[in-house]
Write a protein that holds these residues in place. Structure first.
Motif, PDB file in Angstrom:
ATOM      1  N   ILE A   1      46.701  45.459  41.445  1.00  0.00           N
ATOM      2  CA  ILE A   1      45.942  46.887  41.998  1.00  0.00           C
ATOM      3  C   ILE A   1      45.276  47.409  40.854  1.00  0.00           C
ATOM      4  O   ILE A   1      43.968  47.913  41.035  1.00  0.00           O
ATOM      5  CB  ILE A   1      47.005  47.901  42.129  1.00  0.00           C
ATOM      6  CG1 ILE A   1      47.864  47.445  43.462  1.00  0.00           C
ATOM      7  CG2 ILE A   1      46.397  49.218  42.421  1.00  0.00           C
ATOM      8  CD1 ILE A   1      48.909  48.134  43.882  1.00  0.00           C
ATOM      9  N   ASP A   2      45.490  47.335  39.528  1.00  0.00           N
ATOM     10  CA  ASP A   2      44.798  47.826  38.576  1.00  0.00           C
ATOM     11  C   ASP A   2      43.711  46.785  37.812  1.00  0.00           C
ATOM     12  O   ASP A   2      43.034  47.418  36.727  1.00  0.00           O
ATOM     13  CB  ASP A   2      45.826  48.158  37.358  1.00  0.00           C
ATOM     14  CG  ASP A   2      46.645  49.346  37.575  1.00  0.00           C
ATOM     15  OD1 ASP A   2      46.341  50.076  38.564  1.00  0.00           O
ATOM     16  OD2 ASP A   2      47.884  49.447  37.055  1.00  0.00           O
ATOM     17  N   ASN A   3      43.516  45.667  38.235  1.00  0.00           N
ATOM     18  CA  ASN A   3      42.844  44.682  37.742  1.00  0.00           C
ATOM     19  C   ASN A   3      42.080  43.948  38.645  1.00  0.00           C
ATOM     20  O   ASN A   3      42.401  42.559  38.763  1.00  0.00           O
ATOM     21  CB  ASN A   3      43.313  43.978  36.729  1.00  0.00           C
ATOM     22  CG  ASN A   3      42.441  43.020  36.042  1.00  0.00           C
ATOM     23  OD1 ASN A   3      41.186  43.198  36.057  1.00  0.00           O
ATOM     24  ND2 ASN A   3      42.874  41.995  35.091  1.00  0.00           N
ATOM     25  N   PRO A   4      41.392  44.323  39.923  1.00  0.00           N
ATOM     26  CA  PRO A   4      41.224  43.483  41.111  1.00  0.00           C
ATOM     27  C   PRO A   4      40.158  42.284  40.989  1.00  0.00           C
ATOM     28  O   PRO A   4      40.138  41.745  41.769  1.00  0.00           O
ATOM     29  CB  PRO A   4      40.721  44.521  42.102  1.00  0.00           C
ATOM     30  CG  PRO A   4      39.942  45.666  41.079  1.00  0.00           C
ATOM     31  CD  PRO A   4      40.908  45.811  39.973  1.00  0.00           C
ATOM     32  N   ASP A   5      39.719  42.363  39.754  1.00  0.00           N
ATOM     33  CA  ASP A   5      38.894  41.499  39.809  1.00  0.00           C
ATOM     34  C   ASP A   5      39.593  39.947  39.309  1.00  0.00           C
ATOM     35  O   ASP A   5      39.166  38.646  39.277  1.00  0.00           O
ATOM     36  CB  ASP A   5      37.891  41.378  38.460  1.00  0.00           C
ATOM     37  CG  ASP A   5      36.671  42.396  38.623  1.00  0.00           C
ATOM     38  OD1 ASP A   5      36.528  42.618  39.992  1.00  0.00           O
ATOM     39  OD2 ASP A   5      36.276  43.319  37.813  1.00  0.00           O
ATOM     40  N   ALA A   6      40.885  40.134  38.732  1.00  0.00           N
ATOM     41  CA  ALA A   6      41.950  38.996  38.373  1.00  0.00           C
ATOM     42  C   ALA A   6      42.240  38.371  39.672  1.00  0.00           C
ATOM     43  O   ALA A   6      42.546  39.031  40.920  1.00  0.00           O
ATOM     44  CB  ALA A   6      42.986  39.288  37.644  1.00  0.00           C
ATOM     45  N   ILE A   7      42.907  37.126  39.568  1.00  0.00           N
ATOM     46  CA  ILE A   7      43.410  36.400  40.701  1.00  0.00           C
ATOM     47  C   ILE A   7      44.776  35.901  40.002  1.00  0.00           C
ATOM     48  O   ILE A   7      44.711  34.948  39.056  1.00  0.00           O
ATOM     49  CB  ILE A   7      42.742  35.333  41.293  1.00  0.00           C
ATOM     50  CG1 ILE A   7      41.518  35.890  41.704  1.00  0.00           C
ATOM     51  CG2 ILE A   7      43.657  34.531  42.394  1.00  0.00           C
ATOM     52  CD1 ILE A   7      40.535  34.835  42.363  1.00  0.00           C
ATOM     53  N   THR A   8      45.965  36.296  40.305  1.00  0.00           N
ATOM     54  CA  THR A   8      47.115  35.841  39.725  1.00  0.00           C
ATOM     55  C   THR A   8      47.926  34.949  40.502  1.00  0.00           C
ATOM     56  O   THR A   8      49.185  34.396  40.137  1.00  0.00           O
ATOM     57  CB  THR A   8      47.775  37.167  39.398  1.00  0.00           C
ATOM     58  OG1 THR A   8      48.373  37.672  40.583  1.00  0.00           O
ATOM     59  CG2 THR A   8      47.370  37.794  38.260  1.00  0.00           C
ATOM     60  N   GLY A   9      47.513  34.469  41.744  1.00  0.00           N
ATOM     61  CA  GLY A   9      48.120  33.477  42.478  1.00  0.00           C
ATOM     62  C   GLY A   9      47.296  33.053  43.701  1.00  0.00           C
ATOM     63  O   GLY A   9      46.200  33.674  43.833  1.00  0.00           O
ATOM     64  N   LEU A  10      47.346  31.847  44.201  1.00  0.00           N
ATOM     65  CA  LEU A  10      46.783  31.364  45.319  1.00  0.00           C
ATOM     66  C   LEU A  10      47.437  31.195  46.505  1.00  0.00           C
ATOM     67  O   LEU A  10      48.802  30.543  46.551  1.00  0.00           O
ATOM     68  CB  LEU A  10      46.242  29.784  44.899  1.00  0.00           C
ATOM     69  CG  LEU A  10      45.111  29.833  44.050  1.00  0.00           C
ATOM     70  CD1 LEU A  10      44.767  28.428  43.656  1.00  0.00           C
ATOM     71  CD2 LEU A  10      44.018  30.586  44.060  1.00  0.00           C
ATOM     72  N   PRO A  11      47.105  31.713  47.656  1.00  0.00           N
ATOM     73  CA  PRO A  11      48.064  31.675  48.768  1.00  0.00           C
ATOM     74  C   PRO A  11      48.257  30.062  49.350  1.00  0.00           C
ATOM     75  O   PRO A  11      47.312  29.213  49.166  1.00  0.00           O
ATOM     76  CB  PRO A  11      47.279  32.400  49.998  1.00  0.00           C
ATOM     77  CG  PRO A  11      45.870  32.176  49.401  1.00  0.00           C
ATOM     78  CD  PRO A  11      45.941  32.218  47.998  1.00  0.00           C
ATOM     79  N   VAL A  12      49.494  29.927  49.728  1.00  0.00           N
ATOM     80  CA  VAL A  12      49.733  28.668  50.347  1.00  0.00           C
ATOM     81  C   VAL A  12      49.381  28.639  51.842  1.00  0.00           C
ATOM     82  O   VAL A  12      49.194  27.396  52.371  1.00  0.00           O
ATOM     83  CB  VAL A  12      51.175  28.119  50.114  1.00  0.00           C
ATOM     84  CG1 VAL A  12      51.840  26.904  50.838  1.00  0.00           C
ATOM     85  CG2 VAL A  12      51.625  27.884  48.494  1.00  0.00           C
ATOM     86  N   SER A  13      49.825  29.393  52.783  1.00  0.00           N
ATOM     87  CA  SER A  13      49.578  29.569  54.165  1.00  0.00           C
ATOM     88  C   SER A  13      48.885  30.748  54.574  1.00  0.00           C
ATOM     89  O   SER A  13      49.115  32.001  54.008  1.00  0.00           O
ATOM     90  CB  SER A  13      50.860  29.099  54.843  1.00  0.00           C
ATOM     91  OG  SER A  13      50.764  29.127  56.115  1.00  0.00           O
ATOM     92  N   ALA A  14      48.110  30.536  55.417  1.00  0.00           N
ATOM     93  CA  ALA A  14      47.364  31.622  56.261  1.00  0.00           C
ATOM     94  C   ALA A  14      48.084  31.937  57.524  1.00  0.00           C
ATOM     95  O   ALA A  14      47.850  31.752  58.291  1.00  0.00           O
ATOM     96  CB  ALA A  14      45.786  31.371  56.505  1.00  0.00           C
ATOM     97  N   ASP A  15      49.239  32.957  57.019  1.00  0.00           N
ATOM     98  CA  ASP A  15      50.310  33.187  58.426  1.00  0.00           C
ATOM     99  C   ASP A  15      49.879  34.363  58.789  1.00  0.00           C
ATOM    100  O   ASP A  15      49.673  35.588  58.171  1.00  0.00           O
ATOM    101  CB  ASP A  15      51.431  33.284  57.500  1.00  0.00           C
ATOM    102  CG  ASP A  15      52.991  33.520  58.340  1.00  0.00           C
ATOM    103  OD1 ASP A  15      52.595  33.013  59.581  1.00  0.00           O
ATOM    104  OD2 ASP A  15      53.856  33.946  58.208  1.00  0.00           O
ATOM    105  N   SER A  16      49.686  34.245  59.957  1.00  0.00           N
ATOM    106  CA  SER A  16      49.156  35.465  60.910  1.00  0.00           C
ATOM    107  C   SER A  16      49.778  35.401  62.317  1.00  0.00           C
ATOM    108  O   SER A  16      50.472  34.439  62.591  1.00  0.00           O
ATOM    109  CB  SER A  16      47.518  35.370  61.055  1.00  0.00           C
ATOM    110  OG  SER A  16      47.215  34.113  61.705  1.00  0.00           O
ATOM    111  N   VAL A  17      49.705  36.336  63.019  1.00  0.00           N
ATOM    112  CA  VAL A  17      50.258  36.497  64.280  1.00  0.00           C
ATOM    113  C   VAL A  17      49.237  36.351  65.513  1.00  0.00           C
ATOM    114  O   VAL A  17      48.203  36.700  65.451  1.00  0.00           O
ATOM    115  CB  VAL A  17      51.196  38.070  64.638  1.00  0.00           C
ATOM    116  CG1 VAL A  17      52.122  38.006  63.172  1.00  0.00           C
ATOM    117  CG2 VAL A  17      50.348  39.078  64.514  1.00  0.00           C
ATOM    118  N   GLY A  18      49.759  36.164  66.751  1.00  0.00           N
ATOM    119  CA  GLY A  18      49.197  35.991  67.816  1.00  0.00           C
ATOM    120  C   GLY A  18      50.087  36.493  68.969  1.00  0.00           C
ATOM    121  O   GLY A  18      51.193  37.071  68.816  1.00  0.00           O
TER     122      GLY A  18
END
Length: 448
Positions: free
Chosen positions: A151-168
């Protein structure tokens, strides 16, 4: 029924550990063996990979496939706990003692806390420098990567998502037919369409078939109410004002819509959320909101019913598909960062680690290439329309990053407000106005 990595509550994304027991297939190792880019030579090839207890068998299969592809490399898999607070505290303690694992499980609602505690490495420069082979930050779906931007450093990336989990929207054609209704969900449906057909099913069946499993089971499901609030133009949390908006006029429209389902489109409100007769797999529920991860289990529990899935209906033309993710991070203090990057480079390759993850973990790759060319949609029906989860992932409105433990306060506050309205007759405006104040007090406390 949210996912194969199912949550009992939002905090129980650590319950996302219901793991498929598919055997590891040897072909995966061969496809990764070329070892280009960051997966090439590394001086110290040993890493420790830490995860939650429930996902340990799954992560061990990832490690085994990687070591089969690269026999000179070693991945030691460890696990700690499935409790979110204990997991975060354990990593913070390991940071202080210099004992952090090299690569570890992260999750959307803990990402900001772990970044604040200096546990996670900022991956931005590594992604720019080709540490992930042909992939960079722009290769991933932006909203999923966004969950790992502090939140305080939105230019940083501290992890990479494993799955694009969404609903239907799952629907049971057999239940529709029993109620004499043949208007099945379409891609252009609105929530009004969904409620209208659900009410028709309940009326025609005399209440023996539930038209729609209640969108809100107890009021705590941000993966459902968050996108609906945003579709009406509101916000669960606005980082610019550092305030929650769950009691504002736009959000009140969302709560009114969601709570109006009880007794009309859905069955009556009950605090017995585990009533089997109210679940989609009972065969007595015509429609339900759930993720792609629910499909394998439904194949086993509903072998005789004709069911399928459609994109979630819209509101004012806006997507209401919710989503969330868990991810992988590299420790800020890891002494084997090159080896950690090499593992991630293999893992996120659509033809290598992601192929294993799709078979073993039922994931949908969080990249455009993975959605378009991955194996996740290659299974036999049902559901015949499984590809809609790729569309849902691209338009998903994800769980909101909130400061510190204020997300826990949100969960309890919205649950309480729902009960106040449905059980005690309090107005939606009053109940959720009080909930908003409770959440904002927690946010202010976190900000001091």
């Amino acid at each position: 029924m949210m996912s194969q990595q199912a949550r009992k509550t939002r905090k129980a994304l650590f319950g996302l550990a219901v793991v498929a027991t598919l055997p590891l297939f040897a072909a995966c190792g061969g496809s990764a063996g070329t070892g280009e880019g960051a997966a090439g030579e590394v001086e110290d090839s040993s890493i420790i990979l830490n995860t939650i207890t429930g996902l340990e068998p799954q992560f061990q299969q990832y490690a085994d496939a990687y070591m089969e592809a690269f026999p000179d490399r070693k991945v030691e898999v460890r696990s700690t706990t499935d409790d979110a607070a204990e997991y975060a505290q354990g990593l913070a303690t390991a940071r202080l003692s210099g004992e952090l694992p090299d690569v570890f499980f992260n999750v959307d609602f803990l990402a900001d806390t772990l970044a604040t505690n200096n546990v996670t490495l900022d991956l931005t420069e590594g992604l720019k420098d080709g540490k992930l082979g042909d992939l960079d930050a722009d290769s991933f779906l932006p909203q999923f990567v966004g969950q790992y931007r502090p939140i305080d450093n939105p230019d940083a990336i501290t992890g990479l998502p494993v799955s694009a989990d969404s609903v239907g929207l799952y629907y049971n054609k057999t239940a529709f037919e029993k109620a004499g209704v043949t208007e099945y969900p379409e891609a252009d449906w609105t929530w009004d369409d969904m409620y209208r057909v659900a009410e028709e099913i309940q009326t025609n069946s005399g209440g023996s078939i539930t038209g729609l499993a209640a969108p809100l089971k107890d009021g705590s499901e941000q993966i459902v109410f968050g996108p609906v609030i945003e579709a009406f133009g509101g916000s669960v949390y606005d980082p610019e004002t550092n305030k929650s908006g769950i009691g504002q006029p736009e959000a009140l429209k969302a709560w009114e819509l969601l709570l109006s389902a009880y007794g009309t489109a859905s069955g009556p409100y009950t605090t017995t959320t585990d009533d089997p007769s109210l679940k989609f797999d009972s065969g007595n529920v015509a429609m339900a909101i759930a993720s792609r991860g629910a499909a394998p289990g439904l194949k086993e529990t509903m072998p005789d019913d004709n069911w399928d899935v459609q994109v979630l209906p819209t509101i004012d033309g806006n997507s209401t598909a919710g989503g969330g993710s868990y991810g992988l991070s590299i420790a800020q203090t890891s002494e084997n960062q090159d080896a950690a990057w090499a593992f991630l480079s293999w893992f996120y390759d659509t033809d290598a680690g992601m192929k294993v993850a799709q078979e073993v973990g039922g994931v949908i790759p969080p990249t455009d290439d993975g959605i378009d060319n991955g194996t996740w949609k290659d299974g036999t029906p049902p559901p015949a329309n499984i590809e809609i989860f790729g569309e849902s992932a691209r338009t998903a409105v994800l769980l909101t990053q909130m400061p510190g433990s204020s997300s826990s306060t949100l969960t309890e506050a919205t649950k309480k407000a729902t009960q106040e309205v449905l059980l005690n007759g309090k107005s939606i405006e009053e109940a959720f106005g009080e909930a908003e104040q409770t959440v904002n007090d927690a946010i202010e406390k976190q900000s001091k």
